[in-house]
Design a protein around this motif. Structure first.
Motif, PDB file in Angstrom:
ATOM      1  N   ASN B  80       3.248   1.826   2.889  1.00 21.67           N
ATOM      2  CA  ASN B  80       3.314   2.859   1.850  1.00 21.67           C
ATOM      3  C   ASN B  80       3.840   2.267   0.552  1.00 21.67           C
ATOM      4  N   ASP B  81       4.161   3.141  -0.400  1.00 19.98           N
ATOM      5  CA  ASP B  81       4.559   2.613  -1.709  1.00 19.98           C
ATOM      6  C   ASP B  81       5.995   2.073  -1.698  1.00 19.98           C
ATOM      7  N   GLN B  82       6.621   2.031  -0.514  1.00 17.79           N
ATOM      8  CA  GLN B  82       7.932   1.387  -0.442  1.00 17.79           C
ATOM      9  C   GLN B  82       7.797  -0.110  -0.184  1.00 17.79           C
ATOM     10  N   ASN B  83       6.526  -0.534  -0.059  1.00 16.98           N
ATOM     11  CA  ASN B  83       6.289  -1.975   0.118  1.00 16.98           C
ATOM     12  C   ASN B  83       6.829  -2.737  -1.067  1.00 16.98           C
ATOM     13  N   LYS B  84       7.411  -3.858  -0.753  1.00 19.34           N
ATOM     14  CA  LYS B  84       7.995  -4.644  -1.847  1.00 19.34           C
ATOM     15  C   LYS B  84       6.973  -5.585  -2.472  1.00 19.34           C
ATOM     16  N   TYR B  85       6.167  -6.206  -1.617  1.00 15.95           N
ATOM     17  CA  TYR B  85       5.316  -7.266  -2.117  1.00 15.95           C
ATOM     18  C   TYR B  85       3.857  -6.867  -2.279  1.00 15.95           C
ATOM     19  N   LEU B  86       3.440  -5.855  -1.545  1.00 18.19           N
ATOM     20  CA  LEU B  86       2.011  -5.533  -1.536  1.00 18.19           C
ATOM     21  C   LEU B  86       1.777  -4.048  -1.800  1.00 18.19           C
ATOM     22  N   ASP B  87       0.803  -3.773  -2.685  1.00 18.45           N
ATOM     23  CA  ASP B  87       0.427  -2.380  -2.959  1.00 18.45           C
ATOM     24  C   ASP B  87      -0.914  -2.110  -2.316  1.00 18.45           C
ATOM     25  N   ILE B  88      -1.072  -0.900  -1.791  1.00 16.67           N
ATOM     26  CA  ILE B  88      -2.340  -0.542  -1.146  1.00 16.67           C
ATOM     27  C   ILE B  88      -3.272   0.029  -2.209  1.00 16.67           C
ATOM     28  N   LYS B  89      -4.433  -0.630  -2.353  1.00 12.02           N
ATOM     29  CA  LYS B  89      -5.407  -0.167  -3.342  1.00 12.02           C
ATOM     30  C   LYS B  89      -6.714   0.123  -2.632  1.00 12.02           C
ATOM     31  N   GLU B  90      -7.477   1.004  -3.244  1.00  9.90           N
ATOM     32  CA  GLU B  90      -8.767   1.302  -2.659  1.00  9.90           C
ATOM     33  C   GLU B  90      -9.851   0.961  -3.664  1.00  9.90           C
ATOM     34  N   TYR B  91     -10.911   0.296  -3.175  1.00 10.68           N
ATOM     35  CA  TYR B  91     -12.017  -0.086  -4.056  1.00 10.68           C
ATOM     36  C   TYR B  91     -13.315   0.127  -3.304  1.00 10.68           C
ATOM     37  N   LYS B  92     -14.124   1.042  -3.783  1.00  8.00           N
ATOM     38  CA  LYS B  92     -15.413   1.375  -3.144  1.00  8.00           C
ATOM     39  C   LYS B  92     -15.207   1.701  -1.668  1.00  8.00           C
ATOM     40  N   ASN B  93     -14.295   2.569  -1.408  1.00  6.06           N
ATOM     41  CA  ASN B  93     -13.988   3.062  -0.062  1.00  6.06           C
ATOM     42  C   ASN B  93     -13.416   2.018   0.874  1.00  6.06           C
ATOM     43  N   THR B  94     -13.134   0.826   0.397  1.00  6.28           N
ATOM     44  CA  THR B  94     -12.462  -0.131   1.282  1.00  6.28           C
ATOM     45  C   THR B  94     -11.064  -0.368   0.749  1.00  6.28           C
ATOM     46  N   LYS B  95     -10.152  -0.343   1.719  1.00  4.08           N
ATOM     47  CA  LYS B  95      -8.767  -0.538   1.306  1.00  4.08           C
ATOM     48  C   LYS B  95      -8.446  -2.024   1.317  1.00  4.08           C
ATOM     49  N   ASN B  96      -7.684  -2.450   0.341  1.00  4.24           N
ATOM     50  CA  ASN B  96      -7.157  -3.803   0.404  1.00  4.24           C
ATOM     51  C   ASN B  96      -5.772  -3.820  -0.243  1.00  4.24           C
ATOM     52  N   LEU B  97      -5.116  -4.935  -0.080  1.00  6.95           N
ATOM     53  CA  LEU B  97      -3.743  -5.053  -0.565  1.00  6.95           C
ATOM     54  C   LEU B  97      -3.731  -5.868  -1.852  1.00  6.95           C
ATOM     55  N   LYS B  98      -3.015  -5.363  -2.820  1.00 11.61           N
ATOM     56  CA  LYS B  98      -2.877  -6.115  -4.078  1.00 11.61           C
ATOM     57  C   LYS B  98      -1.477  -6.710  -4.101  1.00 11.61           C
ATOM     58  N   LEU B  99      -1.445  -7.994  -4.425  1.00 12.89           N
ATOM     59  CA  LEU B  99      -0.157  -8.674  -4.427  1.00 12.89           C
ATOM     60  C   LEU B  99       0.650  -8.262  -5.648  1.00 12.89           C
ATOM     61  N   ASN B 100       1.888  -7.937  -5.398  1.00  8.56           N
ATOM     62  CA  ASN B 100       2.765  -7.429  -6.438  1.00  8.56           C
ATOM     63  C   ASN B 100       3.600  -8.583  -6.968  1.00  8.56           C
ATOM     64  N   TYR B 101       3.018  -9.340  -7.896  1.00 14.38           N
ATOM     65  CA  TYR B 101       3.813 -10.462  -8.402  1.00 14.38           C
ATOM     66  C   TYR B 101       3.462 -10.695  -9.852  1.00 14.38           C
ATOM     67  N   SER B 102       4.245 -11.514 -10.493  1.00 11.63           N
ATOM     68  CA  SER B 102       4.095 -11.683 -11.938  1.00 11.63           C
ATOM     69  C   SER B 102       3.187 -12.847 -12.288  1.00 11.63           C
ATOM     70  N   GLY B 103       2.229 -13.146 -11.460  1.00  5.75           N
ATOM     71  CA  GLY B 103       1.331 -14.263 -11.741  1.00  5.75           C
ATOM     72  C   GLY B 103       0.247 -13.873 -12.730  1.00  5.75           C
ATOM     73  N   ASP B 104      -0.632 -14.854 -13.021  1.00  7.63           N
ATOM     74  CA  ASP B 104      -1.670 -14.613 -14.026  1.00  7.63           C
ATOM     75  C   ASP B 104      -2.757 -13.691 -13.525  1.00  7.63           C
ATOM     76  N   SER B 105      -3.339 -14.074 -12.386  1.00  5.23           N
ATOM     77  CA  SER B 105      -4.500 -13.303 -11.939  1.00  5.23           C
ATOM     78  C   SER B 105      -4.109 -12.386 -10.788  1.00  5.23           C
ATOM     79  N   ALA B 106      -4.842 -11.286 -10.670  1.00  9.10           N
ATOM     80  CA  ALA B 106      -4.553 -10.340  -9.586  1.00  9.10           C
ATOM     81  C   ALA B 106      -5.092 -10.897  -8.283  1.00  9.10           C
TER      82      ALA B 106
END
Lengths: 279, 158
Positions: B80-106
């Motif tokens: 859930n949104d209490q995750n520290k490092y990973l956010d749950i995102k949805e793209y075209k009905n598929t869920k994937n995890l977005k890394l929550n960090y201060s890097g250049d590229s997502a």
């Protein structure tokens, strides 16, 4: 039995022959070449006779020859800076450039020593072009996450040493004033490409200050321009500069050290006194 | 910066530690840096810390943070949104995890990639004793970590 007697007889005969050979010098005569001039042989004899008479006279007057005094060059002292306060590698450079060539004339001597002191007391570095910058989220003693960056860097000291050691022979082919200015310009060029506390501005400010306080600053600026324009006369310096990065090792550097580096910085301090020292 | 000897990592009592970097995902450049101690007499290896290196960032420097990251991967979309490092995102009905960090590229991690990384993490313990990391974790300072990265040629692009 008979055989033994014959053997002993042969040995005795050989021994006698050896004795005869040793005590009577048998001269082997070679065919003599006919002399071209008869008179030449007589002249030589005369010269030999004359020389021997001279030697005889000399030996008899031995007491009148003056004793030779050796030059006491090892006791000569020069007006030099104390090199032991410098880092070992920069001390070597000071001796190699200033002592060995006796380039101890002002204003070069003081400016050179000032630059070496600056390099010795402060960490100047050149960031590696191939370096990744890795951001680290590390928890400290209080378990708080601190963000810092790690770089791969070259030590400016080592680059300068490499260039000067490689090019010193060629630099000495210039006249003394030009050679002095080339040495200073080389050091200043490498310093201007370095960072101090990860800042180019800081190091540029330091470099400008050094050039302004030098008597021949116009010459230094001219040489720096030649280096920038890759002039063919100074191309050997730029070649050594590029080569240095291939041969010299890199070091890691973390920017958490910047505060400490700044606190310990000894940028503009008075030059120490000179002493009379032997080389 | 005198640097004539090879840098060896040692802990407070002088035990020599070694590092190995395990590739978790090469496309996204996610590595696991394992710090371990080897006892050649007893023929045993003890883990002393595990770090996660993603691209140009050291995401976690302590074992507990690394385990948290791995468990968030394992939960995938159940997190859930209490995750520290990973956010749950949805793209075209598929869920994937977005890394929550201060890097250049997502950086997005798919379900299969997350499962694979979690499996490799568990496999990395094989042959090593994990008890040591809980009792005697080796804590890094930024300077020592920089030296370790440099020594393992992780600071250069080549």
């Amino acid at each position: 039995m008979v055989f033994l007697e014959v053997l002993i007889l042969i040995l005795i005969i050989l021994y006698l022959v050896y004795l005869i050979y040793k005590f009577t010098e048998i001269e082997i005569e070679y065919e003599e070449e006919p002399l071209k001039e008869e008179g030449h042989f007589q002249k030589e004899n005369k010269e030999v006779r004359d020389l021997t008479s001279i030697i005889e006279i000399d030996l008899s007057t031995e007491t009148n020859i003056e004793p030779l005094y050796e030059l006491q060059t090892h006791k000569v002292k020069y007006w030099l800076y104390d090199s032991s306060v410098l880092r070992y590698s920069l001390e070597k450079l000071y001796k190699e450039v200033a002592h060995k060539n006796l380039w101890i004339n002002e204003p070069f001597h003081s400016k050179f020593y000032e630059l070496l002191l600056l390099l010795s007391r402060n960490e100047f570095m050149i960031i590696d072009k191939n370096s990744k910058v890795i951001t680290m989220n590390v928890r400290d003693e209080n378990n708080k996450i601190k963000v810092s960056n790690a770089y791969q860097v070259f030590s400016t000291n080592e680059i300068i040493q490499y260039i000067i050691n490689k090019c010193i022979k060629k630099i000495k082919t210039f006249n003394e004033k030009d050679a002095n200015n080339i040495i200073l310009s080389t050091i200043i060029m490498v310093l201007s490409k370095s960072v101090y506390c990860l800042s180019y501005d800081l190091s540029k400010g330091i470099v400008n200050n050094i050039i302004d306080t030098y008597e021949f600053s116009k010459d230094i600026e001219y040489l720096l321009k030649l280096l920038e324009d890759k002039d063919s006369r100074l191309f050997f310096i730029l070649e050594a500069f590029d080569e240095a990065f291939i041969f010299i090792d890199t070091y890691p550097y973390n920017d958490i050290e910047i505060k400490q580096q700044f606190q310990e910085s000894q940028l503009f301090q008075e030059l120490p006194k000179k002493f009379f020292l032997e080389i | 910066m005198a640097h004539d000897q090879i840098f060896t990592l040692t802990d407070e009592i002088g035990v020599e530690l070694q590092i190995r970097h395990i590739a978790l995902n090469l496309d996204k450049e996610i590595y696991l840096l394992q710090v371990f101690e080897e006892n050649k007499k007893l023929n045993k290896k003890y883990i002393r810390n595990e770090l996660v290196l993603i691209g140009n960032q050291i995401l976690t420097s302590r074992f507990c943070d690394t385990v948290l990251f791995m468990e968030e991967l394992h939960l995938f979309d159940i997190g859930n949104d209490q995750n520290k490092y990973l956010d749950i995102k949805e793209y075209k009905n598929t869920k994937n995890l977005k890394l929550n960090y201060s890097g250049d590229s997502a950086i997005f991690i798919s379900k299969s990639e997350a499962k694979a990384m979690y499996k490799i993490f568990n496999l990395s313990f094989l042959g090593y004793s994990v008890a040591a990391v809980l009792e005697n974790e080796f804590k890094f300072t930024p300077q020592i970590l920089s030296k370790v990265l440099h020594e393992n040629k992780l600071l250069s692009k080549e």
